[in-house]
Scaffold this motif. Structure first.
Motif, PDB file in Angstrom:
ATOM      1  N   GLU A 121      -1.311   5.493   6.344  1.00  0.00           N
ATOM      2  CA  GLU A 121       0.054   5.317   6.852  1.00  0.00           C
ATOM      3  C   GLU A 121       0.041   5.100   8.362  1.00  0.00           C
ATOM      4  OE1 GLU A 121       3.157   7.418   3.878  1.00  0.00           O
ATOM      5  OE2 GLU A 121       2.054   8.810   5.159  1.00  0.00           O
ATOM      6  N   LYS A 126       2.069   1.205   3.787  1.00  0.00           N
ATOM      7  CA  LYS A 126       3.296   1.873   3.359  1.00  0.00           C
ATOM      8  C   LYS A 126       3.109   2.470   1.967  1.00  0.00           C
ATOM      9  CE  LYS A 126       8.261   1.196   2.673  1.00  0.00           C
ATOM     10  NZ  LYS A 126       9.385   0.225   2.679  1.00  0.00           N
ATOM     11  N   TYR A 142       0.046   1.596  -2.417  1.00  0.00           N
ATOM     12  CA  TYR A 142       0.521   1.200  -1.095  1.00  0.00           C
ATOM     13  C   TYR A 142       0.879  -0.286  -1.063  1.00  0.00           C
ATOM     14  CZ  TYR A 142      -1.746   5.508   0.554  1.00  0.00           C
ATOM     15  OH  TYR A 142      -2.124   6.809   0.738  1.00  0.00           O
ATOM     16  N   TYR A 144       0.655  -3.405   1.851  1.00  0.00           N
ATOM     17  CA  TYR A 144       0.106  -3.741   3.167  1.00  0.00           C
ATOM     18  C   TYR A 144      -0.143  -5.247   3.215  1.00  0.00           C
ATOM     19  CZ  TYR A 144      -3.061  -3.638   7.226  1.00  0.00           C
ATOM     20  OH  TYR A 144      -3.652  -3.840   8.445  1.00  0.00           O
TER      21      TYR A 144
END
Length: 209
Positions: A121, A126, A142, A144
């Motif tokens: 993070e 995210k 995640y 990205y």
């Protein structure tokens, strides 16, 4: 034809009923066409979304995979290309054309998993979802650089290496939006990784993929 014949010499109330029926049919047809178009648009949007995911996997996937593995290596954590990502690299020497996410296997303790999350993070990843099995977090997902990255955490013993995959079963009605079906994947022990070069990036694979 039947309706036209019924108009001839019919009482006013019959004509009124027929007109009402015709108007109702027209409305229903319009509603059906609208519903069909809406469904088609939804399906089209879903397919466009998948196409975008495939595009960014091909464009950014390899460098994202390399970046994640570099970050985990800096933390002293073992990781490797997993599932469809591993399959494409081993079988075709490239990421699968139809893939829509990156799969990375991770061997880490619960404490290290928390460190992974905070580090990623901090580096711009995210966190989208965390998946739990029997109360334990076993997968982190995640986003990205427009790429979805799934970290699959492994349970390791001398006898096996184990992880879990989550999926929605077609036609199944779930009690809430966050429940999924799960399948347990058990393999012979993963003893280490090897590095191979793909498209200019050194990528870790299991020793015996």
């Amino acid at each position: 034809k039947f309706l036209l014949e019924a108009y001839v010499g019919a009482p006013k109330w019959v004509i009124a009923l027929l007109r009402f029926s015709l108007n109702t049919v027209k409305k229903l047809r319009k509603q059906s066409k609208k519903a069909f178009k809406s469904k088609s648009k939804a399906e089209q949007k879903a397919e466009e979304n998948k196409e975008n995911k495939r595009y960014y996997i091909q464009k950014n996937g390899m460098s994202v995979l390399n970046e994640v593995q570099t970050i985990l290596s800096e933390l002293g954590i073992t990781s490797f290309a997993d599932f469809g990502t591993c399959l494409g690299l081993v079988r075709e020497g490239a990421l699968l054309k139809h893939d829509i996410d990156m799969d990375i296997g991770v061997i880490a303790t619960p404490e290290e998993r928390e460190k992974i999350r905070t580090t990623l993070e901090r580096r711009g990843f995210k966190l989208w979802r965390q998946y739990y099995y029997q109360g334990n977090p076993v997968e982190d997902s995640y986003h990205y650089r427009r790429v979805k990255v799934d970290l699959n955490f492994y349970e390791m013993t001398d006898d096996y290496s184990r992880t879990w995959l989550f999926y929605t079963k077609p036609g199944h009605k779930y009690e809430n939006s966050w429940t999924r079906h799960v399948v347990q994947m058990t393999y012979s022990p993963i003893h280490g990784v090897k590095y191979e070069e793909f498209d200019g990036s050194l990528i870790a694979l299991p020793e015996d993929p």
